[in-house]
Motif scaffolding. Structure first.
Motif, short mmCIF file in Angstrom:
data_model
loop_
_atom_site.label_atom_id
_atom_site.label_comp_id
_atom_site.label_asym_id
_atom_site.label_seq_id
_atom_site.Cartn_x
_atom_site.Cartn_y
_atom_site.Cartn_z
N ARG A 1 -20.66 -15.99 90.60
CA ARG A 1 -20.36 -17.19 91.38
C ARG A 1 -21.61 -17.93 91.85
NH1 ARG A 1 -14.70 -16.49 94.67
NH2 ARG A 1 -13.65 -15.20 93.12
N LYS A 2 -22.75 -17.26 91.88
CA LYS A 2 -24.00 -17.85 92.37
C LYS A 2 -23.84 -18.38 93.79
CE LYS A 2 -27.07 -19.67 89.85
NZ LYS A 2 -27.89 -20.61 89.06
N TYR B 1 -34.22 -7.87 96.06
CA TYR B 1 -33.00 -7.18 95.64
C TYR B 1 -31.98 -8.15 95.03
CZ TYR B 1 -28.77 -4.31 95.94
OH TYR B 1 -27.62 -3.62 95.64
N SER B 2 -31.97 -9.39 95.50
CA SER B 2 -30.96 -10.34 95.03
C SER B 2 -31.31 -10.99 93.70
CB SER B 2 -30.76 -11.45 96.08
OG SER B 2 -31.92 -12.25 96.19
N ASP C 1 -40.22 -18.60 92.56
CA ASP C 1 -39.38 -19.27 93.57
C ASP C 1 -39.37 -18.48 94.88
OD1 ASP C 1 -38.67 -21.44 91.99
OD2 ASP C 1 -36.99 -20.38 91.09
N VAL C 2 -39.43 -17.15 94.78
CA VAL C 2 -39.49 -16.32 95.97
C VAL C 2 -40.77 -16.59 96.74
CG1 VAL C 2 -39.62 -13.95 96.84
CG2 VAL C 2 -38.02 -14.53 95.00
N ASP C 3 -41.86 -16.73 96.02
CA ASP C 3 -43.14 -17.04 96.68
C ASP C 3 -43.05 -18.35 97.45
OD1 ASP C 3 -44.41 -14.76 95.77
OD2 ASP C 3 -45.23 -15.72 93.98
N ASP C 4 -42.40 -19.33 96.86
CA ASP C 4 -42.24 -20.62 97.54
C ASP C 4 -41.39 -20.46 98.80
OD1 ASP C 4 -43.73 -21.88 95.59
OD2 ASP C 4 -41.99 -22.58 94.46
N LYS D 1 -31.37 -18.50 93.72
CA LYS D 1 -31.08 -19.92 93.48
C LYS D 1 -29.58 -20.18 93.42
CE LYS D 1 -33.92 -22.52 91.38
NZ LYS D 1 -34.74 -23.29 90.41
N PRO D 2 -28.88 -19.97 94.54
CA PRO D 2 -27.42 -20.13 94.56
C PRO D 2 -27.01 -21.59 94.42
CG PRO D 2 -28.23 -19.86 96.79
CD PRO D 2 -29.40 -19.62 95.88
#
Length: 218
Positions: A74-75, A97-98, A107-110, A145-146
């Motif tokens: 489902r994001k 973890y996600s 993107d996590v770094d941002d 990135k949901p």
């Protein structure tokens, strides 16, 4: 666009949802036990409606008589009321973890920089404050990135200064990501500051739907 038209039987009443949401921030308010969290859980796939339909950007999450879409497909980014951080994981591992297997971390770094949590990545949940836990949980919810972000009473345990900082961070995230955001809150001030519009749910019924003209969001 999120389209949600469904019914779910609860212990003392039926939850009736009938609304659509574009790339806006929606506040859902109402008394305890009115069905607000069940509403989020139905969108996320944790709970399935009894009948009706839920779709996001043309992707069907649930349709009566058909097999519902799995949670993982489902994001949906979901920030739970208690943040639900893994106590034996560092802040960094909680966030990562996600991520889908093999996904990059740029993107996590941002996100880490946007939310100002780089200095606590190696710490564990018991070593950080409530506001820091909230930001770590928000980073985890956004890391994959949901296509939609759900927040269940995310600011209820925060002091006023920390709550205001987290408000500003959420507004900034929404302006960057431009996805639907649904916030369940008991605080009218949170709804007025953050949301484009608000829905009130009482005993399973949507009894009010109000555009908020004094929002800080542009």
């Amino acid at each position: 666009m999120l389209k949600a038209h469904f019914t779910k039987r609860l212990e003392n009443f039926d939850l009736h949802i009938d609304f659509e949401l574009d790339n806006e921030i929606l506040a859902v308010i109402g008394s305890s036990g009115s069905g607000k969290t069940t509403f989020l859980n139905c969108i996320a796939g944790i709970v399935q409606p009894d009948k009706g339909e839920i779709s996001l950007n043309g992707k069907t999450f649930f349709k009566g008589g058909e097999k519902p879409l799995k949670i993982q497909q489902r994001k949906v980014g979901y920030l739970f009321q208690d943040y639900a951080l893994f106590p034996h994981f560092s802040a960094e591992k909680n966030i990562l973890y996600s991520l889908p297997q093999g996904a990059g971390t740029s993107d996590v770094d941002d996100l880490v920089d946007i939310l100002g949590i780089r200095g606590i990545l190696k710490k564990y949940p018991h070593q950080i404050s409530g506001g820091e836990k909230q930001r770590v949980a928000l980073a985890r919810a956004l890391a994959a990135k949901p296509d939609i972000l759900l927040l269940d009473e995310p600011f209820s345990a925060l002091d006023d200064d920390t709550r205001n900082r987290c408000h500003e961070e959420l507004i900034r995230i929404h302006q960057l990501w431009k996805i639907p955001v649904i916030i369940v809150t008991h605080r009218k001030a949170d709804a007025e500051k953050l949301a484009h519009r608000t829905i009130r749910i009482e005993k399973g019924e949507m009894v009010e739907q109000t555009p908020l003209v004094h929002t800080t969001i542009q």
